[in-house]
Scaffold this motif. Structure first.
Motif, PDB file in Angstrom:
ATOM      1  N   CYS A   1      37.772  44.927  49.960  1.00 48.13           N
ATOM      2  CA  CYS A   1      37.016  45.752  49.005  1.00 48.13           C
ATOM      3  C   CYS A   1      37.901  46.190  47.846  1.00 48.13           C
ATOM      4  O   CYS A   1      37.471  46.189  46.688  1.00 48.13           O
ATOM      5  N   LYS A   2      39.148  46.559  48.142  1.00 51.39           N
ATOM      6  CA  LYS A   2      40.084  46.968  47.087  1.00 51.39           C
ATOM      7  C   LYS A   2      40.337  45.815  46.121  1.00 51.39           C
ATOM      8  O   LYS A   2      40.328  45.994  44.903  1.00 51.39           O
ATOM      9  N   ALA A   3      40.558  44.618  46.663  1.00 52.60           N
ATOM     10  CA  ALA A   3      40.799  43.449  45.817  1.00 52.60           C
ATOM     11  C   ALA A   3      39.574  43.125  44.966  1.00 52.60           C
ATOM     12  O   ALA A   3      39.694  42.829  43.771  1.00 52.60           O
ATOM     13  N   LEU A   4      38.397  43.204  45.567  1.00 52.14           N
ATOM     14  CA  LEU A   4      37.170  42.906  44.824  1.00 52.14           C
ATOM     15  C   LEU A   4      36.874  43.959  43.766  1.00 52.14           C
ATOM     16  O   LEU A   4      36.370  43.636  42.683  1.00 52.14           O
ATOM     17  N   SER A   5      37.231  45.209  44.027  1.00 49.11           N
ATOM     18  CA  SER A   5      37.023  46.246  43.002  1.00 49.11           C
ATOM     19  C   SER A   5      37.971  46.023  41.829  1.00 49.11           C
ATOM     20  O   SER A   5      37.586  46.198  40.672  1.00 49.11           O
ATOM     21  N   GLY A   6      39.198  45.617  42.112  1.00 42.25           N
ATOM     22  CA  GLY A   6      40.150  45.312  41.038  1.00 42.25           C
ATOM     23  C   GLY A   6      39.686  44.137  40.190  1.00 42.25           C
ATOM     24  O   GLY A   6      39.784  44.165  38.962  1.00 42.25           O
ATOM     25  N   ARG A   7      39.168  43.137  40.855  1.00 39.50           N
ATOM     26  CA  ARG A   7      38.642  41.965  40.133  1.00 39.50           C
ATOM     27  C   ARG A   7      37.465  42.351  39.238  1.00 39.50           C
ATOM     28  O   ARG A   7      37.386  41.948  38.083  1.00 39.50           O
ATOM     29  N   ALA A   8      36.553  43.157  39.770  1.00 36.29           N
ATOM     30  CA  ALA A   8      35.394  43.600  38.987  1.00 36.29           C
ATOM     31  C   ALA A   8      35.833  44.450  37.802  1.00 36.29           C
ATOM     32  O   ALA A   8      35.280  44.334  36.707  1.00 36.29           O
ATOM     33  N   SER A   9      36.851  45.280  38.012  1.00 34.32           N
ATOM     34  CA  SER A   9      37.367  46.118  36.926  1.00 34.32           C
ATOM     35  C   SER A   9      37.954  45.263  35.810  1.00 34.32           C
ATOM     36  O   SER A   9      37.687  45.501  34.624  1.00 34.32           O
ATOM     37  N   ARG A  10      38.750  44.251  36.184  1.00 37.57           N
ATOM     38  CA  ARG A  10      39.350  43.370  35.175  1.00 37.57           C
ATOM     39  C   ARG A  10      38.297  42.600  34.395  1.00 37.57           C
ATOM     40  O   ARG A  10      38.483  42.303  33.217  1.00 37.57           O
ATOM     41  N   LYS A  11      37.185  42.277  35.042  1.00 37.56           N
ATOM     42  CA  LYS A  11      36.103  41.540  34.377  1.00 37.56           C
ATOM     43  C   LYS A  11      35.153  42.458  33.617  1.00 37.56           C
ATOM     44  O   LYS A  11      34.242  41.991  32.947  1.00 37.56           O
ATOM     45  N   GLY A  12      35.339  43.770  33.756  1.00 37.21           N
ATOM     46  CA  GLY A  12      34.481  44.724  33.060  1.00 37.21           C
ATOM     47  C   GLY A  12      33.096  44.875  33.675  1.00 37.21           C
ATOM     48  O   GLY A  12      32.159  45.286  33.005  1.00 37.21           O
ATOM     49  N   CYS A  13      32.964  44.556  34.941  1.00 37.71           N
ATOM     50  CA  CYS A  13      31.674  44.681  35.647  1.00 37.71           C
ATOM     51  C   CYS A  13      31.618  46.046  36.336  1.00 37.71           C
ATOM     52  O   CYS A  13      32.027  46.191  37.496  1.00 37.71           O
ATOM     53  N   LEU A  14      31.106  47.043  35.634  1.00 38.43           N
ATOM     54  CA  LEU A  14      31.134  48.407  36.122  1.00 38.43           C
ATOM     55  C   LEU A  14      30.369  48.597  37.431  1.00 38.43           C
ATOM     56  O   LEU A  14      30.866  49.232  38.360  1.00 38.43           O
ATOM     57  N   ASP A  15      29.169  48.037  37.524  1.00 35.90           N
ATOM     58  CA  ASP A  15      28.381  48.210  38.751  1.00 35.90           C
ATOM     59  C   ASP A  15      29.090  47.619  39.967  1.00 35.90           C
ATOM     60  O   ASP A  15      29.140  48.242  41.028  1.00 35.90           O
TER      61      ASP A  15
ATOM     62  N   HIS B   1      34.669  49.732  44.895  1.00 35.38           N
ATOM     63  CA  HIS B   1      35.603  50.857  44.960  1.00 35.38           C
ATOM     64  C   HIS B   1      35.094  51.920  45.939  1.00 35.38           C
ATOM     65  O   HIS B   1      35.872  52.511  46.692  1.00 35.38           O
ATOM     66  N   THR B   2      33.793  52.153  45.944  1.00 38.97           N
ATOM     67  CA  THR B   2      33.208  53.095  46.899  1.00 38.97           C
ATOM     68  C   THR B   2      33.392  52.596  48.328  1.00 38.97           C
ATOM     69  O   THR B   2      33.742  53.367  49.229  1.00 38.97           O
ATOM     70  N   LEU B   3      33.168  51.301  48.541  1.00 38.06           N
ATOM     71  CA  LEU B   3      33.381  50.732  49.878  1.00 38.06           C
ATOM     72  C   LEU B   3      34.854  50.827  50.297  1.00 38.06           C
ATOM     73  O   LEU B   3      35.158  51.046  51.469  1.00 38.06           O
ATOM     74  N   TRP B   4      35.772  50.686  49.333  1.00 37.60           N
ATOM     75  CA  TRP B   4      37.202  50.825  49.606  1.00 37.60           C
ATOM     76  C   TRP B   4      37.479  52.233  50.142  1.00 37.60           C
ATOM     77  O   TRP B   4      38.246  52.420  51.077  1.00 37.60           O
ATOM     78  N   HIS B   5      36.823  53.220  49.572  1.00 41.47           N
ATOM     79  CA  HIS B   5      37.010  54.594  50.036  1.00 41.47           C
ATOM     80  C   HIS B   5      36.376  54.816  51.404  1.00 41.47           C
ATOM     81  O   HIS B   5      36.682  55.804  52.070  1.00 41.47           O
ATOM     82  N   PHE B   6      35.510  53.927  51.819  1.00 39.76           N
ATOM     83  CA  PHE B   6      34.894  54.035  53.136  1.00 39.76           C
ATOM     84  C   PHE B   6      35.866  53.654  54.247  1.00 39.76           C
ATOM     85  O   PHE B   6      35.694  54.049  55.390  1.00 39.76           O
ATOM     86  N   LEU B   7      36.911  52.912  53.928  1.00 36.74           N
ATOM     87  CA  LEU B   7      37.904  52.497  54.932  1.00 36.74           C
ATOM     88  C   LEU B   7      38.454  53.676  55.730  1.00 36.74           C
ATOM     89  O   LEU B   7      38.452  53.621  56.962  1.00 36.74           O
ATOM     90  N   PRO B   8      38.902  54.761  55.104  1.00 36.97           N
ATOM     91  CA  PRO B   8      39.396  55.879  55.923  1.00 36.97           C
ATOM     92  C   PRO B   8      38.337  56.473  56.846  1.00 36.97           C
ATOM     93  O   PRO B   8      38.650  56.896  57.953  1.00 36.97           O
TER      94      PRO B   8
END
Length: 133
Positions: free
Chosen positions: A99-113, A119-126
Motif C-alpha cells: 500500500c505504501k509503494a502504491l500510494s507513492g506511485r499514485a502521488s508521483r503520477k498526480g492521481c489524488l484519489d 495512503h489510507t490503507l497504509w495507515h491501516f497496517l498498524p
C-alpha cells in the motif's frame, strides 16, 4: 492504536521477546501518530511543511523496527509466537508495504484519489498489526 497497544501490553510482549524494548517502540509509535496527523491532515498540500520530512524519517525508522528488524528477530528465534500469528503478521506487513509503494506511485503520477486510497490503507497496517498483539 498500535503504539498504545504496545505500551499497554509491553510486559506480555517482553515475555515473548525479552531483548526488545516494546515500551520504547510503543511510545515512539504514539509520537509518530501525532506527527503523521500533522503531516497528513494539518499540512496537507503544503509540501514545504517540516511535518512531512519528520513524518517520512520517523515512519521509515519505525517501519524498519516493526518490519525487517522484528522479522529478523523472528527468524533467529528471539521472538516466541505461534506460527499462524507470525504468518498473519508477515502478511499484514507485506500488505502495508505494498500500500505504501502504491500510494507513492499514485502521488508521483498526480492521481489524488488513488493516493488517498492507498495512503489510507497504509495507515491501516498498524491497526491490523495491533490485532495480532
Amino acid at each position: 492504536l498500535l503504539g498504545s497497544t504496545m505500551v499497554a501490553l509491553s510486559a506480555r510482549l517482553r515475555a515473548r521477546d525479552p531483548g526488545y524494548n516494546w515500551q520504547v517502540l510503543g511510545m515512539a509509535l504514539v509520537v509518530e501518530s501525532a506527527v503523521s496527523y500533522l503531516s497528513d491532515v494539518r499540512a496537507f498540500g503544503d509540501a514545504s511543511s517540516p511535518w512531512h520530512a519528520t513524518d517520512r524519517m520517523l515512519a521509515s525508522a519505525l517501519m524498519l523496527a516493526c518490519g525487517p528488524l522484528l522479522a529478523l528477530r523472528l527468524a533467529i528465534g528471539s521472538v516466541t509466537i505461534p506460527r499462524t500469528l507470525r504468518n498473519a503478521w508477515a502478511l499484514a506487513v507485506t500488505l502495508g508495504l505494498a500500500c505504501k509503494a502504491l500510494s507513492g506511485r499514485a502521488s508521483r503520477k498526480g492521481c489524488l484519489d488513488a493516493y488517498l486510497m492507498w495512503h489510507t490503507l497504509w495507515h491501516f497496517l498498524p491497526v491490523l498489526s495491533s490485532v495480532f498483539l
